[in-house]
Design an enzyme around this catalytic site. Structure first.
Site, PDB file in Angstrom:
ATOM      1  N   TYR A 184      70.247  42.912  62.089  1.00 17.65           N
ATOM      2  CA  TYR A 184      69.134  42.977  61.130  1.00 17.65           C
ATOM      3  C   TYR A 184      67.811  42.790  61.877  1.00 17.65           C
ATOM      4  CZ  TYR A 184      65.585  40.913  58.085  1.00 17.65           C
ATOM      5  OH  TYR A 184      64.396  40.626  57.458  1.00 17.65           O
ATOM      6  N   CYS A 213      76.448  41.011  64.031  1.00 16.54           N
ATOM      7  CA  CYS A 213      77.100  41.448  65.277  1.00 16.54           C
ATOM      8  C   CYS A 213      78.621  41.486  65.142  1.00 16.54           C
ATOM      9  CB  CYS A 213      76.698  40.552  66.450  1.00 16.54           C
ATOM     10  SG  CYS A 213      74.917  40.502  66.736  1.00 16.54           S
TER      11      CYS A 213
END
Length: 238
Positions: A94, A191
């Site tokens: 993000y 991730c």
């Protein structure tokens, strides 16, 4: 070996526009390298470093799993966020306001041809910067980026990294949470790593807001030392 690095601070800029700009800088460096090889020339390859702050956006690396984005297009629209599949390594990340994003576009032939060393240097740059704020940041084995309280139930990520490299030319880079809205991380599995928290510098320091320009200056200081680079500030091109 040209260790001059052209620095541009783009301010807040759309992700796709910045990505296209990165691609153009990247291509220019690669084209010079190809010409040098074909014509047995010795043209100097430039290096660049972009600072930017993106509006809310989620990006998925080429090896990422779409399932790590936990919401649909409608929710993204409601949150004012966009989504892109991109050509860096890593999974989902993000970017948003309050985050320092750095894109070094370097010809590593000007520095060292070792991508692992390159990533470790970027991590070290962030670790040294955070130490100036009294935080003990570190690496987490097998997980690129910078973390706090590694090896404890309270491990939390403060800086994500994902890069692309071709012909030893780099692009993409790092995203350090400084004054980030951590609620946006709840819409994904950061991730692709489950059960680990994300944090931001202002949260760790118990402050409403940290001076972002000060953070950038500290990052640049450590980048310059680690890479033995000479930074040349330029006016933003986009």
């Amino acid at each position: 070996m040209n260790k001059k690095v052209h620095l541009e601070d783009l301010g807040q800029k759309d992700y796709k526009e910045t990505w296209d700009y990165q691609e153009s800088l990247f291509k220019n460096i690669v084209d010079v390298k190809i010409r040098n090889r074909r014509e047995d020339a010795s043209l100097e390859t430039p290096n660049h470093f972009l600072f930017v702050e993106h509006p809310h956006v989620y990006t998925l690396g080429k090896s990422g799993n779409m399932a790590n984005l936990l919401v649909d297009d409608k929710v993204l629209e409601e949150k004012g966020a966009t989504f892109y599949k991109i050509n860096r390594g890593g999974d989902i990340t993000y970017h948003g306001p309050g985050q320092v994003v750095g894109y070094p576009i370097l010809d590593l032939d000007n520095f060292f041809t070792d991508i692992h060393k390159y990533l470790r240097f970027l991590e070290e740059m962030v670790i040294l910067t955070l130490s100036e704020y009294g935080l003990k940041a570190e690496r987490s084995e097998g997980e690129t980026g910078v973390w706090l309280d590694v090896g404890t139930p309270f491990a939390r990520k403060i800086c994500a990294m994902g890069v692309r490299a071709s012909r030893w030319v780099t692009m993409h880079g790092f995203a350090l949470n400084v004054n980030a809205d951590l609620g946006y991380f709840d819409l994904m599995i950061p991730c692709g790593i489950k059960d680990k928290a994300v944090t931001s510098l202002n949260v760790e320091l118990g402050k409403k807001e940290v001076d972002i320009d000060e953070v950038k200056q500290k990052l640049l200081k450590h980048f310059t030392t680690l890479f033995e680079a000479e930074m040349i500030k330029e006016k933003a091109s986009i």
